[in-house]
Design an enzyme around this catalytic site. Sequence first.
Site, short mmCIF file in Angstrom:
data_model
loop_
_atom_site.label_atom_id
_atom_site.label_comp_id
_atom_site.label_asym_id
_atom_site.label_seq_id
_atom_site.Cartn_x
_atom_site.Cartn_y
_atom_site.Cartn_z
N THR A 173 27.36 55.86 38.84
CA THR A 173 26.21 55.60 39.71
C THR A 173 24.96 55.23 38.90
O THR A 173 24.99 55.26 37.68
CB THR A 173 25.96 56.82 40.63
OG1 THR A 173 27.15 57.10 41.33
CG2 THR A 173 24.85 56.65 41.59
N GLY A 201 27.66 61.87 39.88
CA GLY A 201 28.55 62.64 40.76
C GLY A 201 27.86 63.90 41.24
O GLY A 201 26.65 63.91 41.50
N ASP A 208 35.32 60.52 47.85
CA ASP A 208 34.31 61.58 48.01
C ASP A 208 34.61 62.46 49.23
O ASP A 208 34.02 63.53 49.39
CB ASP A 208 32.90 60.97 48.17
CG ASP A 208 32.21 60.77 46.82
OD1 ASP A 208 32.78 61.16 45.80
OD2 ASP A 208 31.08 60.24 46.81
N THR A 220 25.65 53.25 44.17
CA THR A 220 26.91 53.65 43.56
C THR A 220 28.08 52.80 44.01
O THR A 220 28.05 52.21 45.10
CB THR A 220 27.20 55.13 43.91
OG1 THR A 220 28.35 55.58 43.17
CG2 THR A 220 27.47 55.33 45.39
N SER A 272 26.54 63.24 46.81
CA SER A 272 25.63 64.16 46.11
C SER A 272 24.32 63.48 45.77
O SER A 272 23.43 64.09 45.16
CB SER A 272 26.28 64.64 44.81
OG SER A 272 27.48 65.29 45.07
N1 GLU Z 1 30.01 58.96 44.84
C1 GLU Z 1 29.09 59.92 44.33
C2 GLU Z 1 28.17 60.41 45.40
O1 GLU Z 1 27.87 59.70 46.31
C3 GLU Z 1 28.25 59.38 43.28
C4 GLU Z 1 29.10 58.88 42.21
C5 GLU Z 1 28.72 59.38 40.92
O2 GLU Z 1 27.57 59.55 40.60
O3 GLU Z 1 29.64 59.56 40.17
O4 GLU Z 1 27.74 61.50 45.31
#
Ligand code: GLU
Length: 611
Positions: free
Chosen positions: A416, A507, A458, A434, A486
């Site tokens: 991200t 993440g 997710d 992301t 997140s």
């Molecule tokens: N998919 C993750 C989220 O929306 C973010 C991905 C990441 O930072 O690795 O929380």
Amino acid sequence: MIPRPARRRWCTALAAILAGLLGACAQISADRFSRSGVPGIVAGEPGFAGGVVSVSHPLAAEAGASVLRTGGNAIDAAAAILFALNVVEPQSSGIGGGGFMMIHLRDGDRTLVVDSRETAPAAATADMFAGMDFRQASTSGIAVGVPGMLRGIELALDRWGSIPLAQALAPAIALARDGFTINTDLARRTGLPRTALQPETAARFRRKDGSPLPEGHRLVQPELARTLALVAAQGSEVFYRGEIARAIVAAQRRSPIGETGRGRMTLDDLATYRPRIRAAVEGNYRGFTLRSMPPPSSGGLTLLMMLRLLEPYPIGGDGDGWGFGGRHTLHLMTEVMRIGFADRAVWMGDDDFVPVPAAGLLSDCFLSARGALLAVDARMMNAPEAADPWPCQRHGAMRDDGTTLAVHDEEKGIDTTHFTVVDHEGNVVSFTATIESAWGSGITVPGYGFLLNNELTDFNLVPRANPASGNPGSNDVAPGKRPRSSMAPTMVFRNGELVLAYGSPGGATIINSVLNTTLNLIDHRMSLQQAISAPRLSVTSPAGTIQCEEGLPQASLDHLARLGHEFRLDAGGTRCTANIGSVQAIAVEPERARQHGAADARREGTVIGLP
Ligand code: GLU
């Protein structure tokens, strides 16, 4: 509509800070007190007045600055930055993914979020990941959510921007067509296995012999340039209903694990995708108001819960064991993360589908019960389960039986990007974008040169709804639903005026990077740059295994080990070797109308300010 600034502005590139700062973190002390009244800013620091961008890549920062320089506002600059990042940081975000664009409009003092989070296709089912582990699921088309980014940007530009979509795309098109020199971070990540799984991705991001691209390699992306030019000419329709839509639907049928891994997205799913406009979730911490990301993200609620749990303690104090890196500080940070992540796991998800007890989670009633688990000198020996916030939400009181629910942890991707912009009028964008894992699903849309996300991993890979235990399955897959995120783009207000905006990738560690930064600014009174550079600590599960970065005081880490805390990378030891997050921030001094920025050397963070 924000009026377009009348005159051209001169720009000064602020050499970004950066080298050696991580190494210097070990010496950070709380001696740089903010005397301007704005956390992070020492009184008299010159700052800027014409706008500031803070971005994880210098070429994308320049794309945003060039828009500000020619009269665009923060929303325009953010669109240009996002598209440029799709080219120069393709592993992290782009039109094949989604994100949360938090906007603060100076006119009317409004804060809102454009939610372009991906959705599950209409044919998705709660058990669609059955029998797959994260790696299998996340590299198959089944993980690809309906991309929301382009419609989100288009909506933001239409409502609050001042330039057409084509103008926001122009710097990205030039970078993709003419090429750019890849930096250390991108070169390193081309070595990840995900770039080798699909031929179109390997053709772009590996050399002919299959080895990773070296730093300094000139990356030209003609297919991506053509795709972005198509969008510039025809608008998002070509992506959601035209030739690109057909190519996306075909590409997400790719599956290294056979039939069960094929994506279920249809042309109708793309045609009917809609971004949402949401109100930020709001809470107070030590006299400041924070606004952060509401569901479908868990970011804002978990952040605010953790801050409120820490508030009774003298985190920034100079007593023995307190202050930055102090043993009590680090212990309590760890413990509140364990509690926050327990409640997050059970109660947070897309509340368009499953009600999220947001008011209950942030209530004094609930947090005083959760806070009772904390002790300065002892670790919670058992992993905390989730407690039930609904009685607090409905009746203002906890149930006597103190019902708890077991938590199931899952490892997810880490990537991200986050960037922050303020324009000369004081409009601010704090944007986390992301494609989920680094390189998303690893699937490049053939002929179109952009990566598809793996956002649907997710969701809970195994459905958790259980009427007997009371688990609502907040984050189970459902058609049209957004997976829990997140991401936590955040803004801080003092006396109703915006003073800070920041966020991070990473993440689930995103929430903790934002927490670390907030404590550094408000409790430890660091400068904006110190607050970003300082070593971070992160726990993303109730079990509480600690990830930490080099530079935290060893005596404090040894103390944590004696209390029974466990550390990730070095079983039995307390060596911190993690690399957590990448925070890009701006600060505003409302009285002087001066603007500041700081960026993260963990990537190639760059600040450009306009006088
Ligand atoms: N998919 C993750 C989220 O929306 C973010 C991905 C990441 O930072 O690795 O929380």
